[in-house]
Design a protein around this motif. Structure first.
Motif, mmCIF file in Angstrom:
data_model
loop_
_atom_site.group_PDB
_atom_site.id
_atom_site.type_symbol
_atom_site.label_atom_id
_atom_site.label_comp_id
_atom_site.label_asym_id
_atom_site.label_seq_id
_atom_site.Cartn_x
_atom_site.Cartn_y
_atom_site.Cartn_z
ATOM 1 N N LYS A 37 0.893 -1.167 0.000
ATOM 2 C CA LYS A 37 0.000 0.000 0.000
ATOM 3 C C LYS A 37 0.919 1.202 0.000
ATOM 4 C CE LYS A 37 -3.850 -0.001 2.145
ATOM 5 N NZ LYS A 37 -5.069 0.160 2.933
ATOM 6 N N GLY A 38 0.942 1.938 -1.112
ATOM 7 C CA GLY A 38 1.891 3.028 -1.229
ATOM 8 C C GLY A 38 1.322 4.275 -1.867
ATOM 9 N N THR A 39 2.137 5.324 -1.851
ATOM 10 C CA THR A 39 1.737 6.610 -2.404
ATOM 11 C C THR A 39 2.970 7.437 -2.743
ATOM 12 O OG1 THR A 39 0.316 8.546 -2.072
ATOM 13 C CG2 THR A 39 1.611 7.831 -0.185
ATOM 14 N N HIS A 44 1.467 12.680 2.558
ATOM 15 C CA HIS A 44 1.685 11.398 3.237
ATOM 16 C C HIS A 44 3.167 11.078 3.428
ATOM 17 C CE1 HIS A 44 -2.537 10.390 3.014
ATOM 18 N NE2 HIS A 44 -2.524 10.657 1.730
ATOM 19 N N LEU A 45 4.041 11.875 2.824
ATOM 20 C CA LEU A 45 5.481 11.614 2.881
ATOM 21 C C LEU A 45 6.107 12.284 4.097
ATOM 22 C CD1 LEU A 45 6.432 12.241 -0.860
ATOM 23 C CD2 LEU A 45 5.672 10.115 0.215
ATOM 24 N N PRO A 46 7.186 11.700 4.621
ATOM 25 C CA PRO A 46 7.868 12.351 5.749
ATOM 26 C C PRO A 46 8.533 13.648 5.298
ATOM 27 C CG PRO A 46 9.138 10.472 4.975
ATOM 28 C CD PRO A 46 7.850 10.474 4.207
ATOM 29 N N VAL A 69 2.904 3.195 3.063
ATOM 30 C CA VAL A 69 2.169 3.837 4.155
ATOM 31 C C VAL A 69 2.015 2.924 5.366
ATOM 32 C CG1 VAL A 69 0.965 5.471 2.662
ATOM 33 C CG2 VAL A 69 -0.089 3.266 3.171
ATOM 34 N N GLU A 70 2.120 1.610 5.186
ATOM 35 C CA GLU A 70 2.026 0.691 6.318
ATOM 36 C C GLU A 70 3.352 0.595 7.066
ATOM 37 O OE1 GLU A 70 0.580 -2.669 4.081
ATOM 38 O OE2 GLU A 70 -1.477 -2.264 4.746
ATOM 39 N N GLN A 72 5.732 2.912 6.770
ATOM 40 C CA GLN A 72 6.194 4.281 6.968
ATOM 41 C C GLN A 72 7.651 4.447 6.543
ATOM 42 O OE1 GLN A 72 4.316 7.216 8.212
ATOM 43 N NE2 GLN A 72 2.932 5.787 7.209
ATOM 44 N N SER A 73 7.922 3.958 5.327
ATOM 45 C CA SER A 73 9.291 3.989 4.809
ATOM 46 C C SER A 73 9.249 3.968 3.285
ATOM 47 C CB SER A 73 10.039 2.759 5.329
ATOM 48 O OG SER A 73 11.346 2.727 4.833
ATOM 49 N N PHE A 74 10.278 4.567 2.677
ATOM 50 C CA PHE A 74 10.386 4.474 1.228
ATOM 51 C C PHE A 74 10.824 3.069 0.847
ATOM 52 C CE2 PHE A 74 10.536 9.080 1.602
ATOM 53 C CZ PHE A 74 9.719 9.450 0.543
ATOM 54 N N ARG A 75 10.244 2.543 -0.215
ATOM 55 C CA ARG A 75 10.562 1.220 -0.748
ATOM 56 C C ARG A 75 10.682 1.355 -2.258
ATOM 57 N NH1 ARG A 75 11.801 -1.135 3.912
ATOM 58 N NH2 ARG A 75 10.053 -1.490 5.262
#
Length: 86
Positions: A37-39, A44-46, A69-70, A72-75
């Motif tokens: 689940k991403g964006t 929503h980004l830090p 978003v689950e 809470q890190s870039f992938r």
């Protein structure tokens, strides 16, 4: 009931990421399917680190970066491994 993909087109998926949170799948290097689940929506980004001296990373045209978003890190994943988005 099995979900069906809204798209399997990478360009359309990239646009979806820029406009909201997207559920999607890709094949990991070990061959398993990863559901994510991403964006890429800024709200929503830090916040960027202002005091970072680290050089900017080189971009790779074959890799798609997203914010999970689950976790809470870039992938990221290799674009050719994209399966589809819900």
């Amino acid at each position: 009931m099995e979900k069906t993909f809204k798209t399997t087109d990478l360009q359309e998926f990239s646009e979806m990421l820029r406009n909201g949170i997207v559920d999607f799948e890709f094949v990991k290097k070990d061959g398993t399917i990863r559901q994510a689940k991403g964006t890429l929506v800024a709200e929503h980004l830090p916040a960027p680190k202002a005091d970072s001296d680290a050089p900017a990373r080189k971009t790779n045209e074959n890799v798609l970066v997203y914010f999970d978003v689950e976790k809470q890190s870039f992938r990221s994943f290799v674009k050719s491994s994209f399966v589809g988005a819900y």
